[in-house]
Motif scaffolding. Structure first.
Motif, PDB file in Angstrom:
ATOM      1  N   UNK A 100      26.852-112.391 -15.765  1.00  0.00           N
ATOM      2  CA  UNK A 100      27.509-112.396 -14.457  1.00  0.00           C
ATOM      3  C   UNK A 100      28.492-111.248 -14.291  1.00  0.00           C
ATOM      4  N   UNK A 101      28.589-110.754 -13.065  1.00  0.00           N
ATOM      5  CA  UNK A 101      29.609-109.768 -12.739  1.00  0.00           C
ATOM      6  C   UNK A 101      30.957-110.478 -12.604  1.00  0.00           C
ATOM      7  N   UNK A 102      32.029-109.734 -12.841  1.00  0.00           N
ATOM      8  CA  UNK A 102      33.385-110.263 -12.723  1.00  0.00           C
ATOM      9  C   UNK A 102      34.106-109.457 -11.660  1.00  0.00           C
ATOM     10  N   UNK A 103      34.616-110.124 -10.639  1.00  0.00           N
ATOM     11  CA  UNK A 103      35.230-109.420  -9.516  1.00  0.00           C
ATOM     12  C   UNK A 103      36.622-108.897  -9.835  1.00  0.00           C
ATOM     13  N   UNK A 104      37.353-109.624 -10.680  1.00  0.00           N
ATOM     14  CA  UNK A 104      38.733-109.237 -10.983  1.00  0.00           C
ATOM     15  C   UNK A 104      39.019-109.513 -12.447  1.00  0.00           C
ATOM     16  N   UNK A 105      38.680-108.561 -13.306  1.00  0.00           N
ATOM     17  CA  UNK A 105      38.799-108.762 -14.746  1.00  0.00           C
ATOM     18  C   UNK A 105      40.173-108.356 -15.254  1.00  0.00           C
ATOM     19  N   UNK A 106      40.665-109.108 -16.198  1.00  0.00           N
ATOM     20  CA  UNK A 106      41.857-108.742 -16.959  1.00  0.00           C
ATOM     21  C   UNK A 106      41.491-108.717 -18.442  1.00  0.00           C
ATOM     22  N   UNK A 107      41.144-109.888 -19.001  1.00  0.00           N
ATOM     23  CA  UNK A 107      40.592-109.894 -20.342  1.00  0.00           C
ATOM     24  C   UNK A 107      39.241-109.199 -20.352  1.00  0.00           C
ATOM     25  N   UNK A 108      38.841-108.668 -21.500  1.00  0.00           N
ATOM     26  CA  UNK A 108      37.597-107.915 -21.604  1.00  0.00           C
ATOM     27  C   UNK A 108      36.403-108.868 -21.621  1.00  0.00           C
ATOM     28  N   UNK A 109      35.570-108.875 -20.562  1.00  0.00           N
ATOM     29  CA  UNK A 109      34.456-109.823 -20.523  1.00  0.00           C
ATOM     30  C   UNK A 109      33.361-109.522 -21.522  1.00  0.00           C
ATOM     31  N   UNK A 110      33.388-108.359 -22.177  1.00  0.00           N
ATOM     32  CA  UNK A 110      32.381-108.074 -23.199  1.00  0.00           C
ATOM     33  C   UNK A 110      32.419-109.115 -24.308  1.00  0.00           C
ATOM     34  N   UNK A 111      33.602-109.661 -24.587  1.00  0.00           N
ATOM     35  CA  UNK A 111      33.721-110.707 -25.606  1.00  0.00           C
ATOM     36  C   UNK A 111      32.948-111.940 -25.184  1.00  0.00           C
ATOM     37  N   UNK A 112      33.127-112.356 -23.923  1.00  0.00           N
ATOM     38  CA  UNK A 112      32.427-113.532 -23.423  1.00  0.00           C
ATOM     39  C   UNK A 112      30.928-113.288 -23.306  1.00  0.00           C
ATOM     40  N   UNK A 113      30.540-112.085 -22.892  1.00  0.00           N
ATOM     41  CA  UNK A 113      29.117-111.775 -22.815  1.00  0.00           C
ATOM     42  C   UNK A 113      28.467-111.876 -24.195  1.00  0.00           C
ATOM     43  N   UNK A 114      29.132-111.329 -25.205  1.00  0.00           N
ATOM     44  CA  UNK A 114      28.610-111.402 -26.576  1.00  0.00           C
ATOM     45  C   UNK A 114      28.461-112.862 -26.997  1.00  0.00           C
ATOM     46  N   UNK A 115      29.496-113.675 -26.737  1.00  0.00           N
ATOM     47  CA  UNK A 115      29.465-115.071 -27.166  1.00  0.00           C
ATOM     48  C   UNK A 115      28.400-115.871 -26.426  1.00  0.00           C
TER      49      UNK A 115
END
Length: 234
Positions: A100-115
């Motif tokens: 999923x795309x993230x409209x307003x990221x603060x934490x790095x979503x690459x971590x969640x994508x990996x998990x």
């Protein structure tokens, strides 16, 4: 009650926190050091868009065929000019994973994508339920993460890195069902010296003995991480 931040909302959706009622009810000051470092620090919001964060991915081990691929996070400014909206490109070609795309990221979503990909892979290997794996990982980050400070190389220079290590399934009450994953270890490497704050993530499932080759190792590192670092053991 304090309104959750956009990063916290994304985290809850991605890791299934809505199903973990006791955790949602925790006070803000009850988050662990590892949780704050991995999910709550403003790793993306301080960057200057537009830019793309590049990560290299490698899978090795005796269980399945090895491969190399890449993960890109395309960052663009929000309507107010702040950073950042995130559009992921997780793997290429037939191997591409929709995230999923993230409209307003603060934490790095690459971590969640990996998990999230990791959880789908565990489901494929064991026929287990994704929410159960999410819960085990989340609990391990909250209760059982170990921290050590190390110096690693980034673009030819040493940088300070915090390594958070977890083994979610070692004391899993369902271990007999998921024995194939019982010794699986995760290492999250975080550094303020790299764009996006994520130096890398590594998982490892050891073979039947210490001398045996690992069944599976999966690694994702920011572009510019030393090749020698990518090859070392968890």
């Amino acid at each position: 009650m304090k309104r959750p931040s956009p990063a916290d909302i994304v985290l809850r959706l991605a890791l299934g926190l809505a199903m973990l009622t006791p955790w949602i009810a925790r006070a803000e000051n009850d988050y662990s050091v590892a949780e704050r470092a991995l999910f709550m620090e403003n790793q993306i919001g301080k960057l200057k868009p537009p830019l793309t964060l590049h990560y290299v991915f490698r899978k090795t081990g005796t269980l399945e065929e090895a491969f190399d691929d890449k993960v890109d996070l395309v960052l663009t400014a929000q309507a107010d000019g702040a950073c950042c909206a995130v559009r992921p490109q997780f793997f290429t070609g037939a191997r591409a994973v929709r995230q999923p795309e993230v409209e307003s990221a603060q934490g790095n979503p690459a971590i969640l994508y990996f998990l999230e990909r990791d959880i789908r892979e565990m489901q494929r290997l064991t026929k287990g339920q994704p929410n159960y794996f999410r819960k085990r990982i989340r609990m391990a980050v909250y209760q059982g993460a170990t921290l050590r400070d190390v110096s690693l190389e980034y673009r030819g220079k040493p940088v300070d890195v915090r390594e958070f290590s977890i083994t979610p399934y070692v004391d899993d009450p369902m271990r007999p069902r998921y024995e194939k994953l019982a010794n699986k270890a995760y290492v999250f490497m975080m550094s303020d010296a790299v764009p996006g704050g994520l130096y890398g993530i590594r998982t490892r499932i050891q073979g039947e003995s210490i001398e045996a080759q690992p069944l599976m190792v999966e690694e994702m590192y920011v572009e510019g991480a030393a090749e020698a670092v990518r090859r070392r053991q968890p």
